[in-house]
Design an enzyme around this catalytic site. Structure first.
Site, PDB file in Angstrom:
ATOM      1  N   GLY A 255       0.855  -1.183   0.000  1.00 35.08           N
ATOM      2  CA  GLY A 255       0.000   0.000   0.000  1.00 35.08           C
ATOM      3  C   GLY A 255       0.895   1.237   0.000  1.00 35.08           C
ATOM      4  O   GLY A 255       1.877   1.301   0.757  1.00 35.08           O
ATOM      5  N   ALA A 256       0.528   2.205  -0.858  1.00 37.67           N
ATOM      6  CA  ALA A 256       1.404   3.364  -1.053  1.00 37.67           C
ATOM      7  C   ALA A 256       1.728   4.105   0.252  1.00 37.67           C
ATOM      8  O   ALA A 256       2.864   4.536   0.472  1.00 37.67           O
ATOM      9  CB  ALA A 256       0.736   4.323  -2.041  1.00 37.67           C
TER      10      ALA A 256
ATOM     11  N   CYS B 112      -8.542  -4.493  -3.825  1.00 32.45           N
ATOM     12  CA  CYS B 112      -7.224  -4.508  -3.195  1.00 32.45           C
ATOM     13  C   CYS B 112      -7.306  -4.101  -1.716  1.00 32.45           C
ATOM     14  O   CYS B 112      -8.376  -4.201  -1.097  1.00 32.45           O
ATOM     15  CB  CYS B 112      -6.246  -3.614  -3.956  1.00 32.45           C
TER      16      CYS B 112
ATOM     17  N   ASP C 114      -2.157   4.714  -6.059  1.00 37.51           N
ATOM     18  CA  ASP C 114      -0.694   4.724  -5.903  1.00 37.51           C
ATOM     19  C   ASP C 114      -0.127   5.983  -6.506  1.00 37.51           C
ATOM     20  O   ASP C 114       0.839   6.548  -6.004  1.00 37.51           O
ATOM     21  CB  ASP C 114      -0.089   3.478  -6.548  1.00 37.51           C
TER      22      ASP C 114
ATOM     23  N   ASN D 215      -3.677   2.585  -9.846  1.00 38.09           N
ATOM     24  CA  ASN D 215      -3.916   1.788  -8.634  1.00 38.09           C
ATOM     25  C   ASN D 215      -3.786   0.312  -9.009  1.00 38.09           C
ATOM     26  O   ASN D 215      -3.509  -0.022 -10.161  1.00 38.09           O
ATOM     27  CB  ASN D 215      -5.310   2.101  -8.081  1.00 38.09           C
ATOM     28  N   LYS D 216      -3.977  -0.561  -8.041  1.00 36.62           N
ATOM     29  CA  LYS D 216      -3.798  -2.006  -8.229  1.00 36.62           C
ATOM     30  C   LYS D 216      -4.411  -2.505  -9.531  1.00 36.62           C
ATOM     31  O   LYS D 216      -5.503  -2.103  -9.895  1.00 36.62           O
ATOM     32  CB  LYS D 216      -4.430  -2.729  -7.030  1.00 36.62           C
TER      33      LYS D 216
ATOM     34  N   LYS E 119       0.099  11.804  -3.556  1.00 38.90           N
ATOM     35  CA  LYS E 119       0.349  10.691  -4.482  1.00 38.90           C
ATOM     36  C   LYS E 119       0.436  11.211  -5.922  1.00 38.90           C
ATOM     37  O   LYS E 119       0.630  10.452  -6.860  1.00 38.90           O
ATOM     38  CB  LYS E 119      -0.728   9.629  -4.335  1.00 38.90           C
TER      39      LYS E 119
HETATM   40  C1  RUB Z   1      -1.910  -1.533  -3.041  1.00 42.52           C
HETATM   41  C2  RUB Z   1      -2.833  -0.624  -3.763  1.00 42.52           C
HETATM   42  C3  RUB Z   1      -3.563   0.379  -2.921  1.00 42.52           C
HETATM   43  C4  RUB Z   1      -2.827   1.708  -2.978  1.00 42.52           C
HETATM   44  C5  RUB Z   1      -3.371   2.692  -1.958  1.00 42.52           C
HETATM   45  O1  RUB Z   1      -1.065  -2.249  -3.931  1.00 42.52           O
HETATM   46  O2  RUB Z   1      -2.955  -0.627  -4.964  1.00 42.52           O
HETATM   47  O3  RUB Z   1      -4.857   0.573  -3.403  1.00 42.52           O
HETATM   48  O4  RUB Z   1      -1.459   1.511  -2.718  1.00 42.52           O
HETATM   49  O5  RUB Z   1      -3.113   2.227  -0.677  1.00 42.52           O
HETATM   50  P1  RUB Z   1       0.113  -3.153  -3.303  1.00 42.52           P
HETATM   51  P2  RUB Z   1      -3.057   3.251   0.556  1.00 42.52           P
HETATM   52  O6  RUB Z   1      -0.520  -4.111  -2.353  1.00 42.52           O
HETATM   53  O7  RUB Z   1       0.727  -3.820  -4.491  1.00 42.52           O
HETATM   54  O8  RUB Z   1       1.069  -2.210  -2.623  1.00 42.52           O
HETATM   55  O9  RUB Z   1      -4.378   3.948   0.577  1.00 42.52           O
HETATM   56  O10 RUB Z   1      -2.834   2.377   1.770  1.00 42.52           O
HETATM   57  O11 RUB Z   1      -1.945   4.185   0.302  1.00 42.52           O
END
Ligand code: RUB
Length: 309
Positions: A22-23, A132, A201, A211-212, A237
């Protein structure tokens, strides 16, 4: 002199292996590793200290290609050191600490604000579909639950690494009725869904969202079913490089995540993310409010002018 310190090496490994995903979590881990590096540095002058920071930044950037939140954070922190008149390494390390603390505090406040704004979109007895695992989305849903809203969540499995399981477990822990579906069942259930919430992301200067993998398919399906599709994301982001025409790089991961011991001649492609065009996005729920993806560059110039430096 080993230029890549232990905390940075550990963070790089954990990010690569998706032990941190997650980013937002990736950015937080990267910032903390740089902060620890600074606190433990054995360098004795500004030039070496900066070299150590830059080498670490490069390794962290390379750990996952599609993470502008991490890139914006590390650039900000290292710029503060670079631009400082200070020469003493201990005091430069203190600058790293202060900049990290400020960035992490701002990130926390953004997340709270996003949750406040976004939870207003959740009507009682509504069904939310998410893809995701996004901590920004689950914070928002947590807030809605805390406010006493009754809603159900549908989580996609999210092949190949199954981050949907993390979301499903978090929802159940919150006491939210949760349904878990395979990614290809998204259309089957879309007519039962009141709104789609996904994380991000990266956001490009055109207002497209990365995003994913599979997110753009969910957006198309939502569009076809006339279901509102929202992106829940911190503004940082945004990738400033896209202003100059660069494409956001899409990370491609190991084929083993999809099929271990597959036939040798088989071509397996495994992009981690895809691009959802702004036309399919009803709004970006961010710390500045509910904004149109079209306005992203203007909002960034007003709120975070330093990202363009
Ligand atoms: C995670 C993903 C999330 C974004 C946002 O992909 O796509 O939707 O990163 O996450 P991976 P957040 O599991 O490959 O990192 O809101 O936590 O920043």
């Amino acid at each position: 002199m080993n230029l890549l310190s232990d905390p940075v090496q550990t963070a790089v490994k954990q990010i690569r292996r998706l032990e941190i995903q997650g980013a937002r979590n990736v950015a937080i881990a990267a910032i903390k590793s740089i902060e620890t590096l600074a606190a433990r540095t054995e360098t004795s002058n500004k030039k070496d200290f900066l070299r150590e920071l830059i080498k670490s930044k490069d390794a962290l950037f390379a750990s996952r290609a599609t993470e502008p939140l991490m890139r914006n954070a590390l650039r900000l922190i290292i710029n503060r050191v670079d631009k400082s008149e200070e020469k003493n390494v201990n005091r430069l390390a203190e600058i790293v600490y202060q900049a990290s603390k400020q960035f992490l505090g701002d990130l926390e406040n953004s997340s709270k604000r996003i949750a406040e704004i976004g939870s207003r979109r959740i009507r009682s007895n509504s069904v939310v579909l998410t893809h995701c695992h996004s901590s920004t989305v689950t914070n928002l849903l947590n807030r809605a639950k805390y406010e006493g809203k009754v809603f159900k969540v549908i989580c996609t499995e999210t092949r190949p690494v199954l981050q949907g399981q993390i979301t499903a477990k978090e929802m159940l822990d919150m006491g939210v009725e949760t349904t878990f579906i395979i990614d290809s069942a998204a259309r089957f259930f879309m007519n039962d869904v009141d709104l789609v919430l996904v994380g991000a992301d990266a956001i490009t200067s055109e207002g497209n969202v990365i995003n994913k993998i599979g997110t753009s398919m969910v957006a198309l399906i939502a569009h076809e079913a006339r279901t509102p599709f929202y992106v829940v994301s911190e503004l940082l982001k945004f990738d400033p490089a896209t202003v100059s025409g660069d494409y956001e790089k899409i990370e491609e991961r190991s084929p083993n995540e999809i099929w271990k011991n597959a036939p040798k001649e088989l071509i397996i492609r495994n992009p981690a993310f895809d691009v959802t065009r702004r036309d399919f996005i009803h709004g970006i729920i961010c710390e500045d409010g509910m904004i149109s993806p079209h306005s992203i560059t203007e909002v960034m110039h007003r709120k975070y002018p330093w990202v363009f430096e």
